[in-house]
Each structure stands twice: as C-alpha cells, then as structure tokens.
Design a protein around this motif. Sequence first.
Motif, PDB file in Angstrom:
ATOM      1  N   GLU A  68       0.403   4.136  22.777  1.00 41.68           N
ATOM      2  CA  GLU A  68       0.405   4.167  21.581  1.00 41.68           C
ATOM      3  C   GLU A  68      -0.294   4.576  20.474  1.00 41.68           C
ATOM      4  O   GLU A  68       0.055   4.636  19.568  1.00 41.68           O
ATOM      5  CB  GLU A  68       0.354   2.296  20.892  1.00 41.68           C
ATOM      6  CG  GLU A  68       1.384   1.652  21.332  1.00 41.68           C
ATOM      7  CD  GLU A  68       1.661   0.397  21.093  1.00 41.68           C
ATOM      8  OE1 GLU A  68       0.261  -0.177  20.360  1.00 41.68           O
ATOM      9  OE2 GLU A  68       2.328  -0.523  21.136  1.00 41.68           O
ATOM     10  N   GLN A 127       0.578   0.775  27.348  1.00 39.28           N
ATOM     11  CA  GLN A 127       0.082   0.543  25.748  1.00 39.28           C
ATOM     12  C   GLN A 127      -1.721   1.387  24.776  1.00 39.28           C
ATOM     13  O   GLN A 127      -1.411   1.017  24.389  1.00 39.28           O
ATOM     14  CB  GLN A 127       0.279  -0.790  24.867  1.00 39.28           C
ATOM     15  CG  GLN A 127       2.082  -0.906  25.032  1.00 39.28           C
ATOM     16  CD  GLN A 127       1.979  -2.458  25.225  1.00 39.28           C
ATOM     17  OE1 GLN A 127       1.907  -3.419  25.505  1.00 39.28           O
ATOM     18  NE2 GLN A 127       2.568  -3.361  24.298  1.00 39.28           N
ATOM     19  N   LEU A 144       6.745  -1.296  27.417  1.00 37.82           N
ATOM     20  CA  LEU A 144       6.027  -0.188  25.813  1.00 37.82           C
ATOM     21  C   LEU A 144       6.933  -0.916  24.405  1.00 37.82           C
ATOM     22  O   LEU A 144       8.300  -0.316  24.652  1.00 37.82           O
ATOM     23  CB  LEU A 144       6.050   1.091  25.879  1.00 37.82           C
ATOM     24  CG  LEU A 144       4.847   2.371  26.590  1.00 37.82           C
ATOM     25  CD1 LEU A 144       5.440   3.642  26.801  1.00 37.82           C
ATOM     26  CD2 LEU A 144       3.946   2.063  25.796  1.00 37.82           C
ATOM     27  N   ARG A 145       6.436  -0.926  23.473  1.00 42.09           N
ATOM     28  CA  ARG A 145       8.021  -1.258  22.402  1.00 42.09           C
ATOM     29  C   ARG A 145       7.654   0.022  21.637  1.00 42.09           C
ATOM     30  O   ARG A 145       6.779   0.229  20.485  1.00 42.09           O
ATOM     31  CB  ARG A 145       6.715  -2.494  21.450  1.00 42.09           C
ATOM     32  CG  ARG A 145       5.528  -3.237  21.985  1.00 42.09           C
ATOM     33  CD  ARG A 145       4.923  -3.836  21.529  1.00 42.09           C
ATOM     34  NE  ARG A 145       3.417  -3.384  21.352  1.00 42.09           N
ATOM     35  CZ  ARG A 145       2.249  -4.195  20.948  1.00 42.09           C
ATOM     36  NH1 ARG A 145       2.768  -5.323  19.759  1.00 42.09           N
ATOM     37  NH2 ARG A 145       1.090  -2.792  20.850  1.00 42.09           N
ATOM     38  N   ILE A 158      -1.540  -6.467  25.087  1.00 41.54           N
ATOM     39  CA  ILE A 158      -1.043  -4.542  25.619  1.00 41.54           C
ATOM     40  C   ILE A 158      -1.678  -4.808  26.996  1.00 41.54           C
ATOM     41  O   ILE A 158      -2.558  -5.352  27.650  1.00 41.54           O
ATOM     42  CB  ILE A 158      -1.539  -3.965  25.097  1.00 41.54           C
ATOM     43  CG1 ILE A 158      -3.526  -4.122  24.727  1.00 41.54           C
ATOM     44  CG2 ILE A 158      -1.682  -3.746  23.259  1.00 41.54           C
ATOM     45  CD1 ILE A 158      -4.197  -2.301  24.087  1.00 41.54           C
TER      46      ILE A 158
END
Length: 375
Positions: free
Chosen positions: A329, A325, A207-208, A321
Amino acid sequence: MRYPAFLREKGTIGFVAPSFGCAIEPYKSGFLNAQRRWREQGYQLQLGPNCYAGEGVGISSTPKKCGEELTDAYCDKNNDCLISCGGGELMCEILDYVDFERIGRADPKWYLGYSDNTNFTFLLTTLSDTASLYGPCAAAFGMEPLHPSLNDAMSLLRGEKLIMRGYDRWERESQKDEENPLAPYNLTETSVIKYYLPDGRTNVESLRMAAGQCDGRAGAGEMRMDTDGGGKAEIAFSGRLLGGCMDCLITLLGTKYDKTAAFAQRYKEDGIIWFLEACDLNLMSIRRAMWQMEHAGWFQHCKGFLIGRPRLGMDAQEFGIDHYQAVCEMLYSYHVPVLMDLDIGHLPPAMPLVCGSMARVVSDGETYRVEMEMN
C-alpha cells in the motif's frame, strides 16, 4: 560501479566477525565444518582475530576492534574475498571505526554476508560504489548436506553463476541447535510467490485493490499477458540491485552514512530494483520502515521491488492488514512491479544477490529468476 575479481581456484578466503562471531553452538561447529569443506576444495583460509570472539555486546568484540578488523581485512592483499562469520545486533556501532576512505582506495573485493551485515554490504555499495554479496554467512556453509543455495553462493563468488532462481521449498522452523549443529534446512513449506503489478493485477486476494489505487500505467516493468488465454502474468523489469535487511536500513537512514538518495540519483538512468527483507520488524514496523524510506527519497527512480519472507509476519495480521498490505500500500504510487515472499533473507533458503549489479528480473507469476550483470 566497481566489481571485484571473482574468487580464483585455490584462492584465499578471509573471514571476519564485524557482527557476531562463531563463539557458541551451533555456529562454532558449523564454521569448523565449513572450514574443513573449503580446505578440501583447495582454498586457503585467513581468519580474523574476532572470528571466535564473544565478549562484545550484540557483536563479537568491541566496536573499535570489529571496525579495525573489517578495515584491515578488506585492505589486506593476502586474501581474495571476505565472508562474514554471522549476523548479529549492533554492527552499526562499528561504523565509526570503519575507514571507508581507505576501503574506497583499496582494490575491490567481494564481501559476503546478510542480516546485520547490511551495515557493510549496503554502505560498500552506496558510499564506495563497490558491489557486494548479500547472502549466507560462514557458519551456514557447514550444514550437511549443503542446500543448493549455498552452492549458488559459492558459484556466484567464483563468477560461475550469475542467474539465480527461486527454490521450491522453504524453512519455517529450524532444526539446527546445540545438539544438532550441522542440520540442513528443514524445508516443510512450498514456495509460492505473490505479486502486485502496475496494471492492477495481483495474485494476492487480501490486497485491497480499489479502482482508484492504480491508474494502469506500466511504469518501469514490461507487462504481457500470455497467449494461451490463461491470464498468466509475465513480468520483466531491469535496474540496479540495492537493498538488504530493513531492520538495519532504517537504522542507517538519516545518519551521516546515508547517501542513498544521492546513489539513486547517480544511477537514475539504470533505475533501482530494491530487494528488502525483515528480521525482527513486526507488520507495523515494516509499514513504518517503508514510509521512512519513501519519505527519505530512497525510492526515487525505482524500477521494482523484490521482497523476502518476513521472519515475524508470514501469518500475522495487525489492525486488519497482513504483510502484503504492510508493504504494497506504500508502493502503489510508483506503478512498478512488486514481487513478494521471495527467497531473500531470514526464512531460508536465500538466493545470493549482488548489491550494486545490473539485473533483469523475469517471472511468470509462479517462478522467477534474477539475471545479474557486472556493468
């Protein structure tokens, strides 16, 4: 919220096939063995006219016959609860033939099923303020031996067990087929949950979590760090359970049957815990589904999310992704806990959940439980 009476000893279990019936293997043998097991336990059985039907398109029979079977069985005082024969593809087409007004006037009863049965478990709750059971369909109860999740479903149906815990292992590839219709779950994979917390903590490295993506508010969940210095997550949040299979939910979204935003508003003091899982949706479809539900106002007053393992996306990546994500997100702005890869849905085992019940979810980041209350 209306809660049905629990299944009594030597009560009558009714069976309906508003989606697929048990017309072919391995479902027919599984259903027959399940019936044997229930009869040996002292239950009476009532089979609907479509239980072994297979002449429909994506469902057991015609939409009219399936809708009438479901309505009549739900309103029939001669059975104590209903279990769906199976999932399928086009249960949405029966809805014009389901008499929700008549069902709403009838004494509430438990309806158990998952996948395509979301078309009824979800609507029973959002349209009729009646709790339903999201869990295994009838043929699964014929496996030898029974997995604990099936025993949990029956214990919940009887009102004996209202706290469900995650299971240790899960099935990636089923061994059940026409030659081996009673095969148990092929539990080759170790269960590992993933979490995203409002304060930015996560055990999902992919996960960013850019600094600006979370403002650190705890939202509806109560977040505590453990006292042993290990940094272990402790997560607890409460709300009213609502959800099902996203494939079906987005089909219902925007139709005359979609009263979801009004339901969330009606129960805003409780808040909503969404449980979601995907069958045939790929990663981009899951992301689009999350966008649709958000923009339809479904996620207002949300307290947290319980996300099952996606059948098509456990190892997939699309456009850079993964399935974490694809879901998370879209949910950053809600600042609520998101638990993923849970025992919900199409990669068994699956814990049974009471759609419409009040629930408290507790997790240490490795294990979890869902405590349900009928209020």
